[in-house]
Design a protein around this motif. Sequence first.
Motif, PDB file in Angstrom:
ATOM      1  N   ASN A   1       0.839  -1.202   0.000  1.00  0.00           N
ATOM      2  CA  ASN A   1       0.000   0.000   0.000  1.00  0.00           C
ATOM      3  C   ASN A   1       0.874   1.251   0.000  1.00  0.00           C
ATOM      4  O   ASN A   1       0.690   2.166   0.787  1.00  0.00           O
ATOM      5  CB  ASN A   1      -0.939  -0.045   1.218  1.00  0.00           C
ATOM      6  CG  ASN A   1      -2.022   0.993   1.108  1.00  0.00           C
ATOM      7  OD1 ASN A   1      -2.291   1.472   0.011  1.00  0.00           O
ATOM      8  ND2 ASN A   1      -2.617   1.356   2.229  1.00  0.00           N
ATOM      9  N   GLU A   2       1.866   1.241  -0.885  1.00  0.00           N
ATOM     10  CA  GLU A   2       2.833   2.348  -0.915  1.00  0.00           C
ATOM     11  C   GLU A   2       3.032   2.818  -2.357  1.00  0.00           C
ATOM     12  O   GLU A   2       3.099   1.995  -3.271  1.00  0.00           O
ATOM     13  CB  GLU A   2       4.170   1.864  -0.339  1.00  0.00           C
ATOM     14  CG  GLU A   2       5.068   2.958   0.156  1.00  0.00           C
ATOM     15  CD  GLU A   2       6.079   2.416   1.156  1.00  0.00           C
ATOM     16  OE1 GLU A   2       5.913   2.645   2.375  1.00  0.00           O
ATOM     17  OE2 GLU A   2       7.041   1.748   0.724  1.00  0.00           O
ATOM     18  N   ASP A   3       3.118   4.146  -2.533  1.00  0.00           N
ATOM     19  CA  ASP A   3       3.302   4.727  -3.863  1.00  0.00           C
ATOM     20  C   ASP A   3       4.503   5.660  -3.875  1.00  0.00           C
ATOM     21  O   ASP A   3       4.858   6.239  -2.842  1.00  0.00           O
ATOM     22  CB  ASP A   3       2.063   5.557  -4.252  1.00  0.00           C
ATOM     23  CG  ASP A   3       0.840   4.698  -4.408  1.00  0.00           C
ATOM     24  OD1 ASP A   3       0.706   4.067  -5.464  1.00  0.00           O
ATOM     25  OD2 ASP A   3       0.031   4.624  -3.437  1.00  0.00           O
ATOM     26  N   TYR A   4       5.058   5.824  -5.054  1.00  0.00           N
ATOM     27  CA  TYR A   4       6.182   6.746  -5.241  1.00  0.00           C
ATOM     28  C   TYR A   4       5.977   7.532  -6.528  1.00  0.00           C
ATOM     29  O   TYR A   4       5.542   6.966  -7.537  1.00  0.00           O
ATOM     30  CB  TYR A   4       7.508   5.973  -5.360  1.00  0.00           C
ATOM     31  CG  TYR A   4       7.898   5.240  -4.093  1.00  0.00           C
ATOM     32  CD1 TYR A   4       8.778   5.817  -3.189  1.00  0.00           C
ATOM     33  CD2 TYR A   4       7.372   3.971  -3.811  1.00  0.00           C
ATOM     34  CE1 TYR A   4       9.129   5.140  -2.020  1.00  0.00           C
ATOM     35  CE2 TYR A   4       7.714   3.301  -2.645  1.00  0.00           C
ATOM     36  CZ  TYR A   4       8.597   3.882  -1.747  1.00  0.00           C
ATOM     37  OH  TYR A   4       8.940   3.217  -0.597  1.00  0.00           O
ATOM     38  N   LEU A   5       6.314   8.807  -6.471  1.00  0.00           N
ATOM     39  CA  LEU A   5       6.321   9.658  -7.663  1.00  0.00           C
ATOM     40  C   LEU A   5       7.780   9.930  -8.020  1.00  0.00           C
ATOM     41  O   LEU A   5       8.566  10.326  -7.161  1.00  0.00           O
ATOM     42  CB  LEU A   5       5.614  10.981  -7.355  1.00  0.00           C
ATOM     43  CG  LEU A   5       5.761  12.106  -8.384  1.00  0.00           C
ATOM     44  CD1 LEU A   5       5.026  11.768  -9.680  1.00  0.00           C
ATOM     45  CD2 LEU A   5       5.221  13.412  -7.817  1.00  0.00           C
ATOM     46  N   VAL A   6       8.126   9.686  -9.291  1.00  0.00           N
ATOM     47  CA  VAL A   6       9.513   9.871  -9.732  1.00  0.00           C
ATOM     48  C   VAL A   6       9.529  10.957 -10.810  1.00  0.00           C
ATOM     49  O   VAL A   6       8.819  10.836 -11.814  1.00  0.00           O
ATOM     50  CB  VAL A   6      10.069   8.554 -10.345  1.00  0.00           C
ATOM     51  CG1 VAL A   6      11.515   8.733 -10.790  1.00  0.00           C
ATOM     52  CG2 VAL A   6       9.924   7.388  -9.375  1.00  0.00           C
ATOM     53  N   THR A   7      10.314  12.007 -10.628  1.00  0.00           N
ATOM     54  CA  THR A   7      10.381  13.034 -11.676  1.00  0.00           C
ATOM     55  C   THR A   7      11.647  12.827 -12.514  1.00  0.00           C
ATOM     56  O   THR A   7      12.581  12.138 -12.098  1.00  0.00           O
ATOM     57  CB  THR A   7      10.326  14.470 -11.101  1.00  0.00           C
ATOM     58  OG1 THR A   7      11.568  14.773 -10.470  1.00  0.00           O
ATOM     59  CG2 THR A   7       9.175  14.638 -10.114  1.00  0.00           C
ATOM     60  N   LEU A   8      11.647  13.423 -13.707  1.00  0.00           N
ATOM     61  CA  LEU A   8      12.686  13.125 -14.699  1.00  0.00           C
ATOM     62  C   LEU A   8      13.674  14.293 -14.804  1.00  0.00           C
ATOM     63  O   LEU A   8      13.255  15.433 -14.959  1.00  0.00           O
ATOM     64  CB  LEU A   8      12.027  12.888 -16.064  1.00  0.00           C
ATOM     65  CG  LEU A   8      10.765  12.009 -16.023  1.00  0.00           C
ATOM     66  CD1 LEU A   8      10.048  12.038 -17.369  1.00  0.00           C
ATOM     67  CD2 LEU A   8      11.138  10.581 -15.652  1.00  0.00           C
ATOM     68  N   PRO A   9      14.976  14.012 -14.738  1.00  0.00           N
ATOM     69  CA  PRO A   9      15.959  15.117 -14.699  1.00  0.00           C
ATOM     70  C   PRO A   9      16.148  15.788 -16.057  1.00  0.00           C
ATOM     71  O   PRO A   9      16.011  15.138 -17.097  1.00  0.00           O
ATOM     72  CB  PRO A   9      17.254  14.416 -14.292  1.00  0.00           C
ATOM     73  CG  PRO A   9      17.091  13.009 -14.769  1.00  0.00           C
ATOM     74  CD  PRO A   9      15.619  12.689 -14.654  1.00  0.00           C
ATOM     75  N   PRO A  10      16.490  17.090 -16.053  1.00  0.00           N
ATOM     76  CA  PRO A  10      16.880  17.740 -17.309  1.00  0.00           C
ATOM     77  C   PRO A  10      18.212  17.137 -17.786  1.00  0.00           C
ATOM     78  O   PRO A  10      18.950  16.552 -16.985  1.00  0.00           O
ATOM     79  CB  PRO A  10      17.091  19.201 -16.908  1.00  0.00           C
ATOM     80  CG  PRO A  10      16.602  19.337 -15.512  1.00  0.00           C
ATOM     81  CD  PRO A  10      16.573  17.992 -14.906  1.00  0.00           C
TER      82      PRO A  10
END
Length: 424
Positions: free
Chosen positions: A189-198
């Motif tokens: 029951n765990e989520d992660y948001l990953v953003t993308l590097p320039p």
Amino acid sequence: MSNVAQSSSWTSFLKSIASFNGDLSSLTAPPFILSPTSLSEYSKYWSEHPDLLMEPNFLANSENAEKYEIEAMSLKRTIAVARWFISTLRSQYCSRNENMGSEKKPLNPFLGEVFVGKWQDLSKDGKIGTTNLLSEQVSHHPPVTAYSIYNEKNNTLLQGYNGIRSSFSTTSINVKQYGHALLNYQNLNEDYLVTLPPLHIEGLITASPFVELEGTSYIQASSGYIVVFEFSGRGYFSGKKNTFKARIYRDILSSSNKENALVTISGQWSGKSYIAKGSTTPSSKSDELFYDAQYKKPEELIVKPIDEQHELESRKAWSKVAEAIKKSDYDLIHVEKLKLENEQRDLRKKEQESDIKWETRWFDSIDYSDSSYRDAFTNLINLSNLSIKNCPSGSVKGGKYDSGDAKHWRFNPSKWQNESEIKL
Ligand code: HCR
């Protein structure tokens, strides 16, 4: 192609870059810089280490765990997710250099192009299970690729999408990534948001382009922990290329002071990195090895032979162009590309005439502009104080890039369940 011809075609390519409109895919590049692989295949780079992607599942909280134990396990899982993320970078950003001698210009996927495959479980105890990849070109102008990476055995779904916007600056191309990845561990029951590097593309003057990452990217966990990655090329953190520093904080509030870091990781994302407790930079001499990208080899994605593929499947659709690129036959590349482009143009024209819009196959565009809409993503966005808008990945809420619409691509599992033509 002779060296002289190569260098003059490269010079005219550079001139076209200097005056381009931001869409790199629209530029005609000399044949020696073309890759026979479509950008729709790049989604596979997210899971060439399925064991690392699944690792958090094996760090579950024990029954009747005390609060401090639960906290400690969430931190361990966040570290495991950070390790998986670092493990994706060498394939994402260095593999063309390593396999083809320099960065290459990928084939520009057509609308509706798909790429599918699976990673088999190579573990001794069978605890990883099969991991499936579905990648689809959901938009052509601007180009956007969406993907779903699903592991049934561990109830784990990584989904995301990406697009780019580029600009030219004296000697390099600057690329901002749009999109993000969302990771759901259903059993935890765990989520992660990953953003993308320039990133920026260097080595243009010498016709040997390569990618360097720069700036910041984030991993926000639903437990509150946040990982802040800072990337840099040669010479900023150390004399080495592809360096990064990652700091893990208890939450976004505490991330305003670097001294609050609970864990610090640093090193080369294409080589070795080290981890230490607290906010001091770990050292290769006294601290624990975090990840060794040279040691851990990527696991091969299994893709059906071309003669078993559907016409929309990337390797089948591009097979003649890819052959021509491998032979460096510029005229043939041109002829075969033109055939494909004309087919696509005809399709769009027919759709317009009959007023039918192209339907994406496995993904839906979700509009988050209604602020009462809640899901795992809105929760992670609130925890991270990042922008919910469709702006450069990792832009901060209220910052200079926080504008635009709030539409994001999401996997629709029922569309895949009803898929009758494309098999893994
Ligand atoms: C910028 C780039 C196309 C986009 C590629 C992306 C951003 C795609 C999503 C992946 O998850 C990560 C990724 C990795 C690649 O490094 C990046 C490509 C590098 C070069 C390519 C340009 C369009 C090519 C321009 C032509 C050059 C060689 C002058």
